[in-house]
Design a protein around this motif. Structure first.
Motif, PDB file in Angstrom:
ATOM      1  N   LEU A 103       0.809  -1.213   0.000  1.00  0.00           N
ATOM      2  CA  LEU A 103       0.000   0.000   0.000  1.00  0.00           C
ATOM      3  C   LEU A 103       0.845   1.267   0.000  1.00  0.00           C
ATOM      4  N   VAL A 104       1.855   1.324   0.874  1.00  0.00           N
ATOM      5  CA  VAL A 104       2.588   2.580   1.028  1.00  0.00           C
ATOM      6  C   VAL A 104       3.827   2.651   0.141  1.00  0.00           C
ATOM      7  N   ASN A 105       4.557   1.555   0.027  1.00  0.00           N
ATOM      8  CA  ASN A 105       5.753   1.551  -0.819  1.00  0.00           C
ATOM      9  C   ASN A 105       5.389   1.362  -2.283  1.00  0.00           C
ATOM     10  N   GLY A 106       4.323   0.595  -2.532  1.00  0.00           N
ATOM     11  CA  GLY A 106       3.916   0.331  -3.905  1.00  0.00           C
ATOM     12  C   GLY A 106       2.925   1.337  -4.430  1.00  0.00           C
ATOM     13  N   ARG A 107       1.694   1.324  -3.903  1.00  0.00           N
ATOM     14  CA  ARG A 107       0.623   2.149  -4.461  1.00  0.00           C
ATOM     15  C   ARG A 107       0.810   3.650  -4.154  1.00  0.00           C
ATOM     16  N   ALA A 108       0.999   4.015  -2.895  1.00  0.00           N
ATOM     17  CA  ALA A 108       1.036   5.436  -2.528  1.00  0.00           C
ATOM     18  C   ALA A 108       2.144   6.181  -3.258  1.00  0.00           C
ATOM     19  N   ARG A 109       3.334   5.599  -3.303  1.00  0.00           N
ATOM     20  CA  ARG A 109       4.458   6.296  -3.948  1.00  0.00           C
ATOM     21  C   ARG A 109       4.235   6.408  -5.456  1.00  0.00           C
ATOM     22  N   ALA A 110       3.754   5.318  -6.084  1.00  0.00           N
ATOM     23  CA  ALA A 110       3.517   5.366  -7.525  1.00  0.00           C
ATOM     24  C   ALA A 110       2.411   6.357  -7.872  1.00  0.00           C
ATOM     25  N   LEU A 111       1.321   6.348  -7.109  1.00  0.00           N
ATOM     26  CA  LEU A 111       0.220   7.288  -7.357  1.00  0.00           C
ATOM     27  C   LEU A 111       0.659   8.728  -7.104  1.00  0.00           C
ATOM     28  N   LEU A 165       2.284   9.908 -10.105  1.00  0.00           N
ATOM     29  CA  LEU A 165       1.282  10.147 -11.146  1.00  0.00           C
ATOM     30  C   LEU A 165       0.389  11.338 -10.811  1.00  0.00           C
ATOM     31  N   HIS A 166       0.675  12.001  -9.675  1.00  0.00           N
ATOM     32  CA  HIS A 166      -0.071  13.172  -9.210  1.00  0.00           C
ATOM     33  C   HIS A 166      -1.543  12.849  -8.972  1.00  0.00           C
ATOM     34  N   LYS A 167      -1.824  11.651  -8.528  1.00  0.00           N
ATOM     35  CA  LYS A 167      -3.184  11.248  -8.183  1.00  0.00           C
ATOM     36  C   LYS A 167      -3.323  11.331  -6.664  1.00  0.00           C
ATOM     37  N   ARG A 168      -3.635  12.526  -6.221  1.00  0.00           N
ATOM     38  CA  ARG A 168      -3.637  12.812  -4.797  1.00  0.00           C
ATOM     39  C   ARG A 168      -4.622  11.935  -4.023  1.00  0.00           C
ATOM     40  N   TYR A 169      -5.843  11.836  -4.522  1.00  0.00           N
ATOM     41  CA  TYR A 169      -6.848  11.076  -3.786  1.00  0.00           C
ATOM     42  C   TYR A 169      -6.400   9.629  -3.590  1.00  0.00           C
ATOM     43  N   GLY A 170      -5.903   9.005  -4.672  1.00  0.00           N
ATOM     44  CA  GLY A 170      -5.479   7.612  -4.583  1.00  0.00           C
ATOM     45  C   GLY A 170      -4.283   7.427  -3.670  1.00  0.00           C
ATOM     46  N   ALA A 171      -3.330   8.366  -3.736  1.00  0.00           N
ATOM     47  CA  ALA A 171      -2.133   8.261  -2.894  1.00  0.00           C
ATOM     48  C   ALA A 171      -2.490   8.423  -1.421  1.00  0.00           C
ATOM     49  N   GLU A 172      -3.303   9.426  -1.107  1.00  0.00           N
ATOM     50  CA  GLU A 172      -3.683   9.646   0.291  1.00  0.00           C
ATOM     51  C   GLU A 172      -4.523   8.488   0.823  1.00  0.00           C
ATOM     52  N   LYS A 173      -5.370   7.929  -0.031  1.00  0.00           N
ATOM     53  CA  LYS A 173      -6.175   6.784   0.383  1.00  0.00           C
ATOM     54  C   LYS A 173      -5.287   5.580   0.693  1.00  0.00           C
ATOM     55  N   ALA A 174      -4.269   5.362  -0.151  1.00  0.00           N
ATOM     56  CA  ALA A 174      -3.365   4.230   0.071  1.00  0.00           C
ATOM     57  C   ALA A 174      -2.582   4.398   1.367  1.00  0.00           C
ATOM     58  N   ILE A 175      -2.137   5.626   1.656  1.00  0.00           N
ATOM     59  CA  ILE A 175      -1.418   5.884   2.909  1.00  0.00           C
ATOM     60  C   ILE A 175      -2.327   5.591   4.098  1.00  0.00           C
ATOM     61  N   GLN A 176      -3.570   6.070   4.041  1.00  0.00           N
ATOM     62  CA  GLN A 176      -4.491   5.856   5.147  1.00  0.00           C
ATOM     63  C   GLN A 176      -4.832   4.382   5.303  1.00  0.00           C
TER      64      GLN A 176
END
Length: 469
Positions: free
Chosen positions: A298-306, A309-320
């Protein structure tokens, strides 16, 4: 740090890719010249003649363990020479043993051609990313090789092999962040070869085969991760990852399969394929959404990649989601190893990755706030890489916003380079270069010029040079 005060000295060009000894010698010359010393001056400091220093730098002579430690101290290398010397010695011992074996078992060559001489075949060389067996120093031999020889002589099958593989994997993981991928890759390749050799035995029982498949998958997973750290081509890391995933699926090892998905995502992230990195991480999470390994994905894979890609909603959701999942498990304290196969991300490791994701989103305030929470743990950890990476994220954050602090950014950048100079890895190199690019608007600033000089010097190290070959 600028390379000043270097005394010109007649020398021949070195060939660090020819052998481990040549590479080791080039590393010594790099540090000697960085400190502005001649061969004689360095020799006087450690108790060697100038001629001996020159021979060591040319790869014609191997430095003793005692003198390696002395050079580390005098040249302030952070211990890099003592750590890498066993690698050079292992190759030298291997070549000597092979030469002795050829002299004992090889028949005299038959004359060929009109002159009755043998045609030259050339001497085998060690490429920059070559892998050789790496027996421990001290004359006892490599237990992996000993077992292989016993098996060849007696036809023995498992006979303790699982224990050897398992203990070797544990030792490799425990020493990884202190030694880095280059010196440990030969050992990992040796372990992989041994596991494959054992699995080729058709007489293996079901339990023995399953145990060996489990261990072989772990070795391949480690090699995949090490290849990413070492800056090897993407195809190399992905090949090992595919092998590890196939072995994990063969025995239903979901934990390992998810870990491998995280490594595949990591490789794609550093290759700039952020959408693919996110997709691989998401697929891995889907296999085991509530497991501790999914925290990493979630955090190393999805959040950093998103974030990239400047996809704020997806990155913040993955961090949470990572934070929520972490709250459901009992996590280890401190800053966990980046390469641990069984240990989940600690809270500090989670936040360190969240820092990187927040930086990609331009959230300078969040970067500094999160970094301050883990600063003590990062500074006290054995992971020089983690210290370097957090510093680089903080440095880049200093350049974001309405009031950039260029001096502070470049000071943090130099701290990061110093932390990562002994065992450089691809992540540090790439992020250090990104900091330099971010500072381009202030290229005439003295602090930026000093950082550029420090980065050039850092990259000219033979160890760092392997990351770009």
């Amino acid at each position: 740090m600028r390379r000043t005060g270097i005394v010109p000295y007649p020398r021949r060009p070195l060939q660090p890719n020819r052998s481990a000894a040549d590479w080791f010698g080039a590393e010594i010359r790099y540090w000697r010249e960085l400190r502005g010393l001649t061969p004689k001056q360095l020799g006087d400091l450690v108790g060697l003649s100038a001629d001996a220093v020159e021979k060591i730098e040319k790869g014609d002579r191997l430095l003793s363990a005692e003198h390696a430690s002395k050079m580390d101290q005098e040249l302030r290398t952070g211990g890099v020479l003592a750590r890498f010397r066993p690698f050079a010695k292992a190759e030298a011992d291997k070549r000597r043993i092979e030469a002795d074996r050829r002299r004992i078992v090889s028949p005299p060559p038959r004359p060929r051609g009109k002159l009755g001489g043998m045609q030259p075949t050339g001497e085998a060389t060690l490429e920059a990313h070559a892998f050789v067996a790496s027996p421990p120093e001290g004359g006892w031999g490599d237990p992996q090789q000993v077992f292989s020889q016993v098996r060849a002589l007696t036809g023995a099958t498992v006979m303790g092999a699982a224990e050897i593989l398992d203990s070797s994997i544990i030792a490799l993981v425990e020493s990884y962040e202190a030694r880095g991928p280059q010196p440990l890759a030969p050992e990992a390749r040796s372990l992989r070869a041994l596991s494959h050799q054992l699995l080729a035995d058709r007489g293996l029982g079901a339990k023995d085969r399953r145990d060996l498949l489990h261990l072989a998958g772990r070795v391949s997973a480690l090699l995949a991760y090490m290849a990413v750290n070492a800056g090897a081509p993407l195809l190399t890391s992905q090949a090992y990852a595919v092998e590890a995933a196939a072995l994990a699926d063969e025995i239903g090892d979901t934990n390992l399969a998810v870990w491998v998905a995280g490594t595949r995502s990591l490789a794609l992230y550093y290759a700039g394929s952020y959408a693919q990195a996110d997709a691989i991480a998401a697929a891995g999470i889907a296999r085991s959404p509530d497991s501790t390994q999914s925290i990493r994905l979630l955090v190393n894979g999805r959040a950093r990649a998103l974030g990239r890609l400047h996809k704020r909603y997806g990155a913040e959701k993955a961090i949470q989601q990572a934070l929520d999942l972490a709250g459901q498990h009992e996590l280890p304290s401190g800053l966990t190893s980046c390469i641990a196969l069984d240990e989940p991300y600690s809270h500090a490791r989670l936040l360190a990755n969240a820092v990187t994701a927040r930086l990609s989103l331009g959230d300078a305030g969040q970067v500094n706030q999160l970094a301050s929470k883990i600063e003590g743990l990062v500074d006290s950890s054995d992971s020089a890489w983690s210290r370097a990476l957090v510093r680089l994220d903080q440095a880049t954050a200093c350049l974001v916003g309405k009031s950039p602090d260029v001096d502070r950014a470049m000071e943090l950048g130099r701290q990061a380079l110093r932390a990562g100079e002994a065992t450089p890895i691809r992540y540090v190199l790439q992020r250090a270069q990104e900091l330099h690019q971010a500072a381009a608007p202030w290229s005439t600033h003295s602090a930026v010029r000093d950082y550029a000089d420090a980065l050039t010097t850092w990259r000219s190290s033979p160890v760092a040079g392997l990351l770009t070959t």
